[in-house]
Design a protein around this motif. Sequence first.
Motif, PDB file in Angstrom:
ATOM      1  N   PRO A 331       0.823  -1.210   0.000  1.00  0.00           N
ATOM      2  CA  PRO A 331       0.000   0.000   0.000  1.00  0.00           C
ATOM      3  C   PRO A 331       0.853   1.253   0.000  1.00  0.00           C
ATOM      4  O   PRO A 331       1.969   1.273   0.516  1.00  0.00           O
ATOM      5  N   GLU A 332       0.307   2.314  -0.591  1.00  0.00           N
ATOM      6  CA  GLU A 332       1.033   3.579  -0.645  1.00  0.00           C
ATOM      7  C   GLU A 332       1.107   4.201   0.748  1.00  0.00           C
ATOM      8  O   GLU A 332       0.165   4.110   1.533  1.00  0.00           O
ATOM      9  N   PRO A 333       2.221   4.854   1.066  1.00  0.00           N
ATOM     10  CA  PRO A 333       2.330   5.501   2.381  1.00  0.00           C
ATOM     11  C   PRO A 333       1.386   6.682   2.495  1.00  0.00           C
ATOM     12  O   PRO A 333       0.962   7.270   1.487  1.00  0.00           O
ATOM     13  N   CYS A 334       1.030   7.029   3.738  1.00  0.00           N
ATOM     14  CA  CYS A 334       0.121   8.147   3.969  1.00  0.00           C
ATOM     15  C   CYS A 334       0.812   9.455   3.577  1.00  0.00           C
ATOM     16  O   CYS A 334       2.035   9.560   3.542  1.00  0.00           O
ATOM     17  N   LEU A 335      -0.012  10.453   3.288  1.00  0.00           N
ATOM     18  CA  LEU A 335       0.524  11.747   2.882  1.00  0.00           C
ATOM     19  C   LEU A 335       1.273  12.390   4.039  1.00  0.00           C
ATOM     20  O   LEU A 335       0.831  12.357   5.185  1.00  0.00           O
ATOM     21  N   ALA A 336       2.408  12.973   3.711  1.00  0.00           N
ATOM     22  CA  ALA A 336       3.231  13.614   4.732  1.00  0.00           C
ATOM     23  C   ALA A 336       2.663  14.979   5.081  1.00  0.00           C
ATOM     24  O   ALA A 336       2.158  15.707   4.227  1.00  0.00           O
ATOM     25  N   SER A 337       2.706  15.320   6.350  1.00  0.00           N
ATOM     26  CA  SER A 337       2.269  16.633   6.827  1.00  0.00           C
ATOM     27  C   SER A 337       3.487  17.492   7.118  1.00  0.00           C
ATOM     28  O   SER A 337       4.631  17.098   6.893  1.00  0.00           O
ATOM     29  N   ASP A 338       3.229  18.700   7.616  1.00  0.00           N
ATOM     30  CA  ASP A 338       4.336  19.604   7.919  1.00  0.00           C
ATOM     31  C   ASP A 338       5.208  19.076   9.060  1.00  0.00           C
ATOM     32  O   ASP A 338       6.378  19.446   9.162  1.00  0.00           O
ATOM     33  N   LYS A 339       4.655  18.225   9.915  1.00  0.00           N
ATOM     34  CA  LYS A 339       5.403  17.725  11.060  1.00  0.00           C
ATOM     35  C   LYS A 339       6.029  16.353  10.804  1.00  0.00           C
ATOM     36  O   LYS A 339       6.658  15.796  11.698  1.00  0.00           O
ATOM     37  N   THR A 340       5.840  15.795   9.593  1.00  0.00           N
ATOM     38  CA  THR A 340       6.393  14.483   9.298  1.00  0.00           C
ATOM     39  C   THR A 340       7.900  14.589   9.075  1.00  0.00           C
ATOM     40  O   THR A 340       8.363  15.401   8.272  1.00  0.00           O
ATOM     41  N   ALA A 341       8.652  13.762   9.770  1.00  0.00           N
ATOM     42  CA  ALA A 341      10.111  13.771   9.637  1.00  0.00           C
ATOM     43  C   ALA A 341      10.534  12.856   8.483  1.00  0.00           C
ATOM     44  O   ALA A 341       9.932  11.810   8.249  1.00  0.00           O
ATOM     45  N   ILE A 342      11.551  13.275   7.763  1.00  0.00           N
ATOM     46  CA  ILE A 342      12.093  12.527   6.635  1.00  0.00           C
ATOM     47  C   ILE A 342      13.515  12.091   6.974  1.00  0.00           C
ATOM     48  O   ILE A 342      14.343  12.913   7.375  1.00  0.00           O
ATOM     49  N   SER A 343      13.775  10.793   6.838  1.00  0.00           N
ATOM     50  CA  SER A 343      15.115  10.270   7.101  1.00  0.00           C
ATOM     51  C   SER A 343      15.805   9.916   5.779  1.00  0.00           C
ATOM     52  O   SER A 343      15.141   9.611   4.780  1.00  0.00           O
ATOM     53  N   ARG A 344      17.124   9.927   5.791  1.00  0.00           N
ATOM     54  CA  ARG A 344      17.910   9.627   4.602  1.00  0.00           C
ATOM     55  C   ARG A 344      18.816   8.435   4.865  1.00  0.00           C
ATOM     56  O   ARG A 344      19.442   8.331   5.923  1.00  0.00           O
ATOM     57  N   ARG A 345      18.884   7.550   3.884  1.00  0.00           N
ATOM     58  CA  ARG A 345      19.769   6.390   3.950  1.00  0.00           C
ATOM     59  C   ARG A 345      20.784   6.488   2.816  1.00  0.00           C
ATOM     60  O   ARG A 345      20.412   6.732   1.660  1.00  0.00           O
ATOM     61  N   ASN A 346      22.040   6.309   3.138  1.00  0.00           N
ATOM     62  CA  ASN A 346      23.114   6.400   2.161  1.00  0.00           C
ATOM     63  C   ASN A 346      23.473   5.016   1.644  1.00  0.00           C
ATOM     64  O   ASN A 346      23.592   4.050   2.405  1.00  0.00           O
TER      65      ASN A 346
END
Length: 359
Positions: A331-346
């Motif tokens: 399933p598609e992830p829920c829509l991100a809001s202004d408070k949703t944190a985004i992480s990065r993987r290298n």
Amino acid sequence: MVIRLIYLLACQTFRWLALFARSSAAKDAEILMLRHQLAIARRSQPPPRFSWSDRAVMAALLRHVSKQRRTQVALLVTPRSDPRRHSRLIAWKWTYPSRRPGRPPKPETLRQLVVRLARENPGWGYRRIHGEPVGLRRDIAASTVWSILKEAGIDPSPQRTDRSWSVFLKAQATAIVATYLFHIDTVFLRRRFVLFFIEHGTRRVHIAGITRHPTGPWLTQQARNYLMDLGDHAQSIRFLIRDRGTYCTDSFDAVFQAIGVQVLPTLPQVPRMNSIAERWIGSCRHEATDRTLITGQRHLHLVVNEYAQHYNQHRPHRSLGQRPPGRLTTPEPCLASDKTAISRRNRLGGLIHEYKQVA
């Protein structure tokens, strides 16, 4: 004009004389009533509105004024105002809401489901669409499905079926697999060959092996390993596209022909016949191998497999609706809001970045 002036003075004189016949209480009540109306008219909130207390005061004062005099005075509120308001309140209480004739409308969620089924399945008629909600335990009639589709402006099944070449090729893509053998030069100017398979339908890439000397027996063994990794999914393959290299021997083709796969060699100097495999080679070189100094076969194996995992699990594809091959059924992830944190993987030491929402 003089005669008119004399007439107006006479009328005003008779009015003054009529005041002497009225009682002082009636005149005082009229003065208070007019003053109260003037005070309401001077309120800062335009237009002036009468509250229930204003109406009660006006009605009480007018009871001391004669009926004949009431018709001569400019009144904003009459003694009938409060009873009229009360009668409207009674009428509002005992007035029942009107109902539309016929059946009540179906829920909006059910209507959206029917429209979605029709748009995602152009070959389905309204009878076939009616069977899906029934299987999902939704109470709906076939005639209701037909009326919903008609109101939404959706044509019947034969008119909305797409018979274009793009739709036909997409339907055939699930049974097509392409293979290619491309080379990478290491930092010591030694050439290594990478054999991979890519599915046309899902764009999933499988790295079969890396070698310095590609031979017929080696490719045949890699083909066997690939079919063993597929398992039961190998039965869905109908066509294999490969190039005309001398390393693709008859034994290599026989591995696929044994399970009913038709091998299609590309024509000479026609790379577009194997365009999907050629496109993956360009992406791998542009995003990974051309930006890294490959030291040896083990290093190349690490870089290519790491990029293949990124390609299968995270990299978006326009042909798949900007979704990676490994997440087509999730399933598609829920829509991100202004408070949703985004992480990065290298990946590959920060050469490739992957982003996802923090749970």
